[in-house]
Write a protein that holds these residues in place. Structure first.
Motif, PDB file in Angstrom:
ATOM      1  N   ASN A  24       0.856  -1.184   0.000  1.00 61.01           N
ATOM      2  CA  ASN A  24       0.000   0.000   0.000  1.00 61.01           C
ATOM      3  C   ASN A  24       0.889   1.230   0.000  1.00 61.01           C
ATOM      4  N   LEU A  25       0.280   2.386  -0.222  1.00 56.91           N
ATOM      5  CA  LEU A  25       1.070   3.603  -0.401  1.00 56.91           C
ATOM      6  C   LEU A  25       1.628   4.174   0.892  1.00 56.91           C
ATOM      7  N   ASP A  26       1.228   3.639   2.021  1.00 58.19           N
ATOM      8  CA  ASP A  26       1.779   4.135   3.284  1.00 58.19           C
ATOM      9  C   ASP A  26       3.281   3.889   3.388  1.00 58.19           C
ATOM     10  N   PHE A  27       3.804   2.971   2.566  1.00 59.68           N
ATOM     11  CA  PHE A  27       5.245   2.735   2.588  1.00 59.68           C
ATOM     12  C   PHE A  27       6.016   4.006   2.241  1.00 59.68           C
ATOM     13  N   LEU A  28       5.365   4.927   1.519  1.00 63.58           N
ATOM     14  CA  LEU A  28       6.042   6.160   1.123  1.00 63.58           C
ATOM     15  C   LEU A  28       6.416   7.015   2.325  1.00 63.58           C
ATOM     16  N   LEU A  32       4.713   9.657 -13.601  1.00 65.28           N
ATOM     17  CA  LEU A  32       4.515   8.335 -13.009  1.00 65.28           C
ATOM     18  C   LEU A  32       3.525   8.464 -11.871  1.00 65.28           C
ATOM     19  N   VAL A  33       2.497   7.628 -11.885  1.00 60.16           N
ATOM     20  CA  VAL A  33       1.549   7.604 -10.780  1.00 60.16           C
ATOM     21  C   VAL A  33       1.552   6.210 -10.166  1.00 60.16           C
ATOM     22  N   PHE A  34       1.605   6.158  -8.850  1.00 60.06           N
ATOM     23  CA  PHE A  34       1.453   4.906  -8.119  1.00 60.06           C
ATOM     24  C   PHE A  34       0.001   4.792  -7.667  1.00 60.06           C
ATOM     25  N   VAL A  35      -0.584   3.624  -7.879  1.00 60.22           N
ATOM     26  CA  VAL A  35      -1.983   3.375  -7.551  1.00 60.22           C
ATOM     27  C   VAL A  35      -2.059   2.205  -6.580  1.00 60.22           C
ATOM     28  N   ARG A  48      -1.675  -4.772  -3.728  1.00 58.91           N
ATOM     29  CA  ARG A  48      -0.359  -4.195  -4.005  1.00 58.91           C
ATOM     30  C   ARG A  48      -0.504  -2.866  -4.743  1.00 58.91           C
ATOM     31  N   VAL A  49       0.643  -2.237  -4.936  1.00 56.79           N
ATOM     32  CA  VAL A  49       0.702  -0.947  -5.610  1.00 56.79           C
ATOM     33  C   VAL A  49       1.192  -1.150  -7.041  1.00 56.79           C
ATOM     34  N   LEU A  50       0.511  -0.505  -7.991  1.00 64.64           N
ATOM     35  CA  LEU A  50       0.922  -0.526  -9.388  1.00 64.64           C
ATOM     36  C   LEU A  50       1.395   0.863  -9.804  1.00 64.64           C
ATOM     37  N   GLY A  51       2.405   0.908 -10.647  1.00 67.39           N
ATOM     38  CA  GLY A  51       2.816   2.155 -11.266  1.00 67.39           C
ATOM     39  C   GLY A  51       2.229   2.248 -12.659  1.00 67.39           C
ATOM     40  N   THR A  73      -3.753   7.308  -4.693  1.00 64.49           N
ATOM     41  CA  THR A  73      -2.707   7.495  -5.691  1.00 64.49           C
ATOM     42  C   THR A  73      -1.653   8.482  -5.200  1.00 64.49           C
ATOM     43  N   ALA A  74      -0.489   8.404  -5.846  1.00 68.64           N
ATOM     44  CA  ALA A  74       0.592   9.376  -5.626  1.00 68.64           C
ATOM     45  C   ALA A  74       1.312   9.541  -6.947  1.00 68.64           C
TER      46      ALA A  74
END
Length: 297
Positions: free
Chosen positions: A3-7, A124-127, A134-137, A263-264
């Motif tokens: 998930n995006l919290d890893f950022l 580039l967007v991470f979803v 999981r996260v996809l780019g 997203t990010a």
């Protein structure tokens, strides 16, 4: 990357970075920057009309006591000053506020004091996709309209560099098309096959590429198995390379607005990352995008 919290952890591990924000007059942008600074992810410099910035902060109940505010009276002057802060090394990354994208890019691409690196700029967007866990780019749905093969290779190199910065040593890259077989009448399939061969011959390094792959068999092991696609990428892709900006825009916005995915996004290829979100993006999207930019800056 489940998930995006890893950022947030990646951002913290890389140390506090300074972010220069051009025209931070929108409430979601200002809230995101304040939250990012509160969490210790960044130290922000706000560039624009100081009274307007303070008025918006007061309206939102935000304190700017710990922020540096640089006074600039119009959008282009504010954007120019913001870019110069980054290009001179006084800030580590750039963020677009309530200013036109064309105005920002004009400053970024200035030959004397801009952020040109010689590389192609790409988005580039991470979803975060809960059904996949999981996260996809996705690249490039925000900058290059109809990239040719050379541009697609550069877009992949930009994205792969981002993955490497985040600790993913060999991302699996799916070159997307509508079908899985090469069709001479479908340019996307020819480009996808060419990119696959370029990677196999070392012309694109640091990743695995396969294509053409349709979206379903790029991300679903079941779909790949049903179509009997034997590939280290099929069903397990980390990064989706779309044929053109329309495909990328549709895939990204479908994920956001119909599936509710987080997203990010970031612009790559400049000397420093550029956080360039849309006006309608949520505070959460902007906060995550700041974290992404800070993590790779």
């Amino acid at each position: 990357m489940k998930n995006l919290d890893f950022l947030f952890d990646a951002c913290t591990d890389s140390g506090v970075k300074k972010i220069a924000v051009a025209c931070p007059y929108g409430e979601d942008t200002l809230e995101a920057v304040c939250e990012a600074q509160k969490r210790g992810l960044v130290q922000a410099v706000l560039v624009g009309e100081s009274e307007r910035i303070k008025a918006k902060a007061s309206e939102l109940g935000l304190s700017l006591d710990c922020f540096e505010i640089v006074e600039e009276g119009d959008d282009y002057s504010a954007t120019e000053r913001t870019v110069k802060l980054v290009s001179s090394g006084k800030a580590d990354l750039l963020m677009k506020g309530l200013v036109k994208t064309a105005t920002l890019l004009k400053a970024v691409l200035n030959k004397e004091w801009g952020l040109r690196s010689g590389a192609l700029l790409s988005h580039l967007v991470f979803v975060e996709v809960p059904p996949l866990g999981r996260v996809l780019g996705i690249t490039d749905g925000g900058m290059n309209m109809y990239p040719n093969l050379t541009a697609k290779a550069e877009i992949i190199r930009n994205a792969v560099g981002c993955y490497h910065s985040l600790g993913v040593e060999c991302p699996k890259v799916a070159a997307l098309a509508a079908v899985e077989s090469v069709n001479p009448d479908m340019t996307a399939t020819i480009d996808a096959a060419s990119l696959t061969m370029m990677a196999a011959r070392g012309q694109i390094e640091g990743c695995l590429i396969d294509g053409p792959l349709a979206l379903d068999n790029a991300v679903s092991p079941e779909a790949a198995a049903i179509k009997k696609i034997d590939s280290p990428v099929a069903g397990k892709a980390d990064l989706l390379v779309v044929p053109d900006i329309e495909a990328g825009n549709l895939v990204g916005k479908t994920a956001m607005f119909l599936a509710g995915c987080r997203t990010a996004g970031v612009i790559l290829g400049a000397r420093r990352p550029i956080v360039m979100t849309s006006r309608f993006d949520s505070m959460d999207t902007k906060l995550l995008s700041i974290a992404l930019g800070a993590a790779i800056s």
